[in-house]
Design a protein around this motif. Structure first.
Motif, PDB file in Angstrom:
ATOM      1  N   ALA A  31      -9.522  -1.555  11.835  1.00 11.56           N
ATOM      2  CA  ALA A  31      -8.009  -2.256  12.124  1.00 11.56           C
ATOM      3  C   ALA A  31      -8.261  -3.431  13.131  1.00 11.56           C
ATOM      4  O   ALA A  31      -7.555  -4.143  13.120  1.00 11.56           O
ATOM      5  CB  ALA A  31      -7.221  -0.966  12.615  1.00 11.56           C
ATOM      6  N   ARG A  81      -4.198  -4.568  17.033  1.00 13.18           N
ATOM      7  CA  ARG A  81      -2.784  -4.697  16.074  1.00 13.18           C
ATOM      8  C   ARG A  81      -2.326  -6.070  16.132  1.00 13.18           C
ATOM      9  O   ARG A  81      -2.121  -6.570  17.297  1.00 13.18           O
ATOM     10  CB  ARG A  81      -2.058  -3.470  16.890  1.00 13.18           C
ATOM     11  CG  ARG A  81      -0.748  -3.178  15.874  1.00 13.18           C
ATOM     12  CD  ARG A  81      -0.406  -1.902  16.389  1.00 13.18           C
ATOM     13  NE  ARG A  81       1.004  -1.582  15.788  1.00 13.18           N
ATOM     14  CZ  ARG A  81       2.131  -2.108  16.121  1.00 13.18           C
ATOM     15  NH1 ARG A  81       2.116  -2.892  17.193  1.00 13.18           N
ATOM     16  NH2 ARG A  81       3.082  -1.725  15.617  1.00 13.18           N
ATOM     17  N   ARG A 139       4.163   4.560  18.939  1.00 13.25           N
ATOM     18  CA  ARG A 139       3.420   3.549  17.934  1.00 13.25           C
ATOM     19  C   ARG A 139       2.113   4.345  17.817  1.00 13.25           C
ATOM     20  O   ARG A 139       1.465   5.106  18.822  1.00 13.25           O
ATOM     21  CB  ARG A 139       3.505   2.311  18.693  1.00 13.25           C
ATOM     22  CG  ARG A 139       2.743   2.216  19.850  1.00 13.25           C
ATOM     23  CD  ARG A 139       2.841   0.595  20.444  1.00 13.25           C
ATOM     24  NE  ARG A 139       1.790  -0.009  20.018  1.00 13.25           N
ATOM     25  CZ  ARG A 139       0.616  -0.173  20.186  1.00 13.25           C
ATOM     26  NH1 ARG A 139       0.019   0.452  21.148  1.00 13.25           N
ATOM     27  NH2 ARG A 139      -0.122  -1.109  19.612  1.00 13.25           N
ATOM     28  N   HIS A 140       1.361   3.904  16.730  1.00 14.09           N
ATOM     29  CA  HIS A 140      -0.103   4.467  16.551  1.00 14.09           C
ATOM     30  C   HIS A 140      -0.831   3.699  17.271  1.00 14.09           C
ATOM     31  O   HIS A 140      -0.715   2.503  17.213  1.00 14.09           O
ATOM     32  CB  HIS A 140      -0.109   4.897  15.262  1.00 14.09           C
ATOM     33  CG  HIS A 140      -0.196   3.908  14.305  1.00 14.09           C
ATOM     34  ND1 HIS A 140       1.282   3.409  13.615  1.00 14.09           N
ATOM     35  CD2 HIS A 140      -0.991   2.809  13.974  1.00 14.09           C
ATOM     36  CE1 HIS A 140       0.873   2.280  12.810  1.00 14.09           C
ATOM     37  NE2 HIS A 140      -0.291   1.845  13.050  1.00 14.09           N
ATOM     38  N   LEU A 141      -1.937   4.176  17.636  1.00 13.04           N
ATOM     39  CA  LEU A 141      -2.981   3.261  18.168  1.00 13.04           C
ATOM     40  C   LEU A 141      -4.099   2.675  17.065  1.00 13.04           C
ATOM     41  O   LEU A 141      -4.496   3.272  16.175  1.00 13.04           O
ATOM     42  CB  LEU A 141      -3.955   4.136  19.187  1.00 13.04           C
ATOM     43  CG  LEU A 141      -3.079   4.560  20.465  1.00 13.04           C
ATOM     44  CD1 LEU A 141      -3.789   5.838  21.038  1.00 13.04           C
ATOM     45  CD2 LEU A 141      -3.079   3.510  21.355  1.00 13.04           C
ATOM     46  N   ALA A 142      -4.111   1.465  17.529  1.00 10.34           N
ATOM     47  CA  ALA A 142      -5.273   0.695  16.558  1.00 10.34           C
ATOM     48  C   ALA A 142      -6.597   1.239  16.844  1.00 10.34           C
ATOM     49  O   ALA A 142      -7.289   0.623  17.353  1.00 10.34           O
ATOM     50  CB  ALA A 142      -5.114  -0.580  16.561  1.00 10.34           C
ATOM     51  N   GLN A 143      -7.136   2.478  16.675  1.00  9.52           N
ATOM     52  CA  GLN A 143      -8.255   2.842  17.387  1.00  9.52           C
ATOM     53  C   GLN A 143      -9.405   3.026  16.180  1.00  9.52           C
ATOM     54  O   GLN A 143     -10.532   3.281  16.446  1.00  9.52           O
ATOM     55  CB  GLN A 143      -8.340   4.315  17.760  1.00  9.52           C
ATOM     56  CG  GLN A 143      -8.184   5.341  16.688  1.00  9.52           C
ATOM     57  CD  GLN A 143      -8.132   6.680  17.549  1.00  9.52           C
ATOM     58  OE1 GLN A 143      -8.040   6.904  18.719  1.00  9.52           O
ATOM     59  NE2 GLN A 143      -8.181   7.817  16.413  1.00  9.52           N
ATOM     60  N   ASN A 144      -9.164   2.334  14.908  1.00 11.72           N
ATOM     61  CA  ASN A 144     -10.168   2.279  13.957  1.00 11.72           C
ATOM     62  C   ASN A 144     -10.922   1.041  13.860  1.00 11.72           C
ATOM     63  O   ASN A 144     -10.406  -0.092  14.069  1.00 11.72           O
ATOM     64  CB  ASN A 144      -9.559   2.660  12.618  1.00 11.72           C
ATOM     65  CG  ASN A 144      -8.871   3.938  12.447  1.00 11.72           C
ATOM     66  OD1 ASN A 144      -9.510   4.881  12.346  1.00 11.72           O
ATOM     67  ND2 ASN A 144      -7.627   3.998  12.546  1.00 11.72           N
TER      68      ASN A 144
END
Lengths: 520, 407
Positions: B245, B248, B237-242
């Motif tokens: 965003a 998640r 899973r990609h990380l919600a690092q923005n």
């Protein structure tokens, strides 16, 4: 690539948290004791505060001097890129924020005004708001704008509230309980519809990069309250069937809301009302030159609608009776308040100043440049190894932005989009925007050039990507262990998603550290 | 099989990596990272051979002979080397445990690794029994992840040996791959294994369907797919690092609420046929009822009136009753009907009608599908045509998508 890459390095201050700084008794500002005459008149000033509001203990704030505070925050600011590099932040229609507009918004006529003042003392401000309303009507074809919403999502919520009031006026408040949106419309449309109590139907994309008309036809019914949609969507894809979409929704008795969050490629080209939309939204922050201000404002989501929906907008509405400007509170069908008063007036002023400076021709030209710049970038970026475009089979050109994918690079080198983001900052370039959730395209990124940057800035951005691609294919560890030239090298994302470990306040931080058995 | 639905999205931290770090990591360090975790490797050297010569799978010695006669060459070893190359390139430290010869040792050596052989077989042995025995040996050696190369048959053999005790991940090398335990290609399987062994917060575990077709029936152009069970399998899973965003959205929470909503809206006097899978187990749990994870159950007026039912039993129960069918989406290829839930047959579907079908699925599952549509294959072209077109799928409470269904 001819563009020269900057040899950048962020300062590393290892700056402590402000709450770890200071010394007992140290003060930034020493407030003198009140003079005897004042004391005699007022008594103990603390008695003026109601008992229930008085605190029992002193606040546990850091005790620091004024220069310490100044140096501390200056150093923190130096440890960030601050969006002062080449910052192509997609899905945002980012603009330069002219300094002169800040000066206008800081004039005492603005900062010292109060919304409870009598209308007669606010004629100049009301006139500007009214004029700006007229400008947005011209850009959208709508018949009424209001500026109460404190951001884009707030304006989308306004649309839901107006939608509900409209259907209630027609005797169908219960029946019309579904709002249709698309997976690449800004997620705040779905979120605000749900927050307003609607059931949300999301349409997924077809091979063309936008949902099929058949999907919409399957979804509409006599329960449809409204369609909420971006066009172009968050991938820069313009749905050419939108007029037909509006017809289908109208036939079913629903309303159509155009979220103009991606307005750059459309400015002065397409008017939402002329496609048949009943309402739309513009972001005055970002799209109209007022600062983005991070997430949370101050911002304004300007909500505009047709004459048919105008009776239902939140009150008050700024109006003109031919002689004077006034706040019209007498709107019995209004959906009520979305936010206090009538909007973030300084933001409206900055947007007004921006558009007056641009003029009609300037706005149209900015739109052309943003599309041209994106398509120029697309040529450069697609020539880079490992970079592909979303929906390769879709033939329509992208407008002001393009959704790319680094899936090929990830597959061939193990370097993914987060690694590339980290590495970009080593060149003094802000990490690129990936995509809203959910990721439909693996390893996505979405730069948006806008109209502000010169060709050399775009070339630099492309050159940074090309350099990182070379590194990924020759020595991927450089990219995977990036950033190397930043103040902070790697963040512990795991902790940021673990409620037991992150904290919103210093006190919570100390408590959670104690709970994990660590020494505080 | 996991009995704890809360484990669906368990973090790796819970699975084995260090939990809370007492001190904040220094710049450059990654919290929770451990070194030298154990990777088990099993190669099914015969997997995929049938497919290249037009045989639908390679299960059974006769078919293998036929495949060899038609000139099939082993492919899984080569695909394993590709996966291992990606794994070693990641610089993740790990210890490799494998089985002798073609069952893993050869591929490991070809990838330049120095494996520990924990299971020995006769040279040339490569049947299901060998796969199972090797998998059992890996489980005894307490591997952190079992990487295997094969297809659905191999996945099934491994599941039967290790159940949910060991996380498993497949290097796609088979003819049939309906199970949801495979990487998209050897490289992505290797990369995902590296992330998992590295303790990366992006690598998480989920319950993944293990499905298999009956090859004999398949070769006769009859389909008989079964859901064999659920393996614990890592996914990325990609990380919600923005900044934009934020945090998640929790799909598990949305799915849980969707299932509760479906359960709460069940009407009196209506028969509900509840299909197999973990999503349907959530629906049954919301009703306070036990469920057959791999089978079809029936609910009437809030009570379980039939478990693990076949087509005949379903048709009998439906007699004279208004009926709804509640199903999830099964497998990595996105089947709605015809794979793993054949009990809900064309006859059953025809009686219920399109509008009597309630589908619940997490949005993530749709996004991860390779095709932009769900598939149906009921064995009855008319019923398949009836199901084709856009259908409402419930993805959360009062959240749905309209998704294309293709016959």
């Amino acid at each position: 690539m001819s563009a020269k890459l900057r040899e950048y390095h962020a300062p590393v201050w290892n700056e402590p948290v402000i709450l770890e700084m200071g010394y007992p008794g140290r003060r930034g500002l020493a407030v003198p004791e009140a003079e005897e005459a004042v004391q005699a008149e007022v008594g103990d000033a603390a008695d003026l505060i109601p008992v229930a509001l008085r605190r029992h203990d002193r606040p546990s704030l850091p005790e620091v001097s004024e220069p310490e505070v100044l140096y501390h925050y200056l150093r923190l600011s130096q440890q960030t890129l601050g969006m002062m590099g080449v910052s192509l932040f997609g899905t945002c229609t980012m603009k330069y924020n002219p300094q002169v507009n800040e000066a206008i918004a800081w004039r005492p006529e603005v900062t010292e005004a109060h919304p409870y003042q009598d209308d007669d003392t606010l004629q100049g401000t009301l006139e500007i708001v009214h004029r700006f309303d007229a400008i947005l009507r011209e850009l959208s074809g709508m018949d009424q704008f209001i500026f109460q919403a404190g951001g884009g999502a707030d304006a989308a919520y306004t649309s839901c509230a107006v939608t509900r009031a409209y259907h209630a006026s027609r005797g169908e408040p219960e029946q019309r309980d579904e709002i249709i949106t698309t997976i690449q419309t800004h997620p705040s449309s779905a979120a605000t519809a749900a927050a307003a109590g609607f059931k949300v139907i999301t349409l997924m994309l077809d091979e063309n990069g936008y949902p099929s008309l058949d999907a919409l036809k399957a979804a509409v019914s006599d329960r449809t309250a409204a369609l909420m949609v971006n066009n172009p969507d968050d991938m820069g894809v313009y749905n050419p069937e939108m007029r037909e979409w509006v017809r289908v929704v109208h036939e079913a008795g629903g309303l159509c809301f155009y979220d103009s969050a991606n307005f750059n490629g459309m400015m002065s080209k397409i008017r939402a009302r002329e496609i048949g939309f009943d309402a739309c939204m513009f972001m005055l922050h970002k799209t109209f030159g007022a600062p983005k201000s991070g997430v949370g404002g101050p911002a304004v989501g300007a909500y505009g609608c047709s004459a048919e929906l105008a009776p239902f907008v939140p009150t008050p509405v700024v109006a003109h009776d031919g002689d004077r400007y006034y706040l019209d509170h007498d709107r019995p069908e209004s959906c009520g308040k979305i936010r206090e008063f009538w909007g973030n007036v300084p933001v409206v002023l900055k947007a007004y100043a921006w558009i007056r400076a641009m003029g009609a021709e300037g706005v149209a030209e900015a739109s052309d440049i943003s599309v041209l710049a994106n398509n120029y970038m697309e040529r450069g970026l697609l020539a880079i190894r490992g970079v592909t475009r979303s929906h390769p089979d879709a033939t329509s050109p992208r407008l002001e932005m393009t959704r790319y994918s680094l899936a090929q690079m990830k597959e061939e080198t193990g370097v993914g989009v987060h690694d590339v983001q980290n590495r970009m900052t080593d060149f003094g370039v802000d990490a690129m925007w990936t995509s809203h959730e959910p990721w439909l395209v693996p390893e996505p990124f979405t730069p948006e050039a806008g109209e502000m940057y010169g060709k050399e800035a775009l070339d630099t951005w492309i050159a940074v990507l090309a350099q990182i691609s070379d590194e990924a294919y020759s020595d991927p560890e450089i990219v995977k262990t990036a950033p190397h030239n930043q103040a902070v090298h790697r963040l512990d994302h795991d902790a940021m998603e673990d409620p037991a470990r992150w904290a919103m306040t210093w006190r919570a931080y100390l408590r959670k550290r104690a709970n994990t058995g660590a020494q505080s | 099989m996991s009995d704890n639905p809360d484990r669906d999205d368990a973090t790796l931290g819970a699975a084995g990596a260090a939990t809370a770090e007492p001190d904040r990591p220094l710049a450059g360090e990654v919290a929770g990272r451990r070194t030298g975790r154990k990777l088990g490797l099993i190669v099914n050297p015969l997997a995929g051979m049938g497919g290249s010569v037009g045989l639908k799978g390679t299960d059974g010695p006769d078919i293998l002979e036929e495949a060899k006669r038609r000139g099939a060459r082993p492919l899984s070893g080569e695909r394993t080397v590709r996966a291992l190359a990606r794994l070693t390139a990641s610089k993740t430290p790990f210890r490799l445990l494998t089985a002798s010869g073609d069952l893993g040792e050869h591929s490991a050596l070809a990838a330049g690794l120095d494996p520990v052989v924990v299971h020995r077989t006769e040279p040339g042995a490569s049947g299901p029994a060998d796969t199972k025995a090797a998998a059992a040996a890996m489980a005894l050696s307490a591997v952190d992840l079992l990487l295997f190369a094969g297809g659905d048959g191999t996945a099934r053999d491994i599941l039967s040996a290790v159940g949910d005790r060991v996380p498993v991940l497949g290097i796609p090398a088979g003819v049939k791959m309906h199970s949801a335990v495979f990487g998209a290609n050897p490289e992505s399987a290797g990369g995902l294994a590296a992330l998992f062994l590295d303790g990366s917060p992006t690598a998480r575990l989920r319950d993944a369907e293990v499905m298999d077709l009956d090859e004999t029936a398949f070769r006769e152009d009859r389909l008989s797919a079964r859901l064999y069970g659920y393996a614990r399998s890592p996914y990325e899973r990609h990380l919600a690092q923005n900044a934009k965003a934020g945090s998640r959205a929790d799909d598990n929470a949305a799915l849980e609420a969707a299932c509760r909503r479906v359960a709460a809206r069940m009407r009196e006097g209506v028969l509900y046929i509840v299909g197999p899978g973990t999503t349907m187990r959530r629906v049954m749990k919301s009703l306070g009822l036990p469920s057959t994870l791999l089978g079809v159950d029936a609910v009437l007026d809030g009570a379980l009136i039939g478990s693990d039912l076949d087509e005949r039993a379903l048709l009998d129960l439906m007699e004279g009753r208004e009926t709804r069918v509640v199903v999830g989406v099964l497998g990595g290829q996105g089947y709605l009907f015809g794979r793993g839930n054949q009990q809900i047959s064309a006859k059953v579907i025809r009686k219920v009608g399109r509008e009597g079908i309630i589908v619940v699925t997490p949005l993530d599952k749709l996004v991860a599908l390779e095709a932009a549509s769900l598939r149906v294959d009921t064995g009855d072209a008319e019923v398949d045509a009836l199901l084709a077109g856009y259908m409402r799928l419930h993805t959360g409470p009062d959240r749905s998508v309209f998704y294309k269904v293709s016959a």
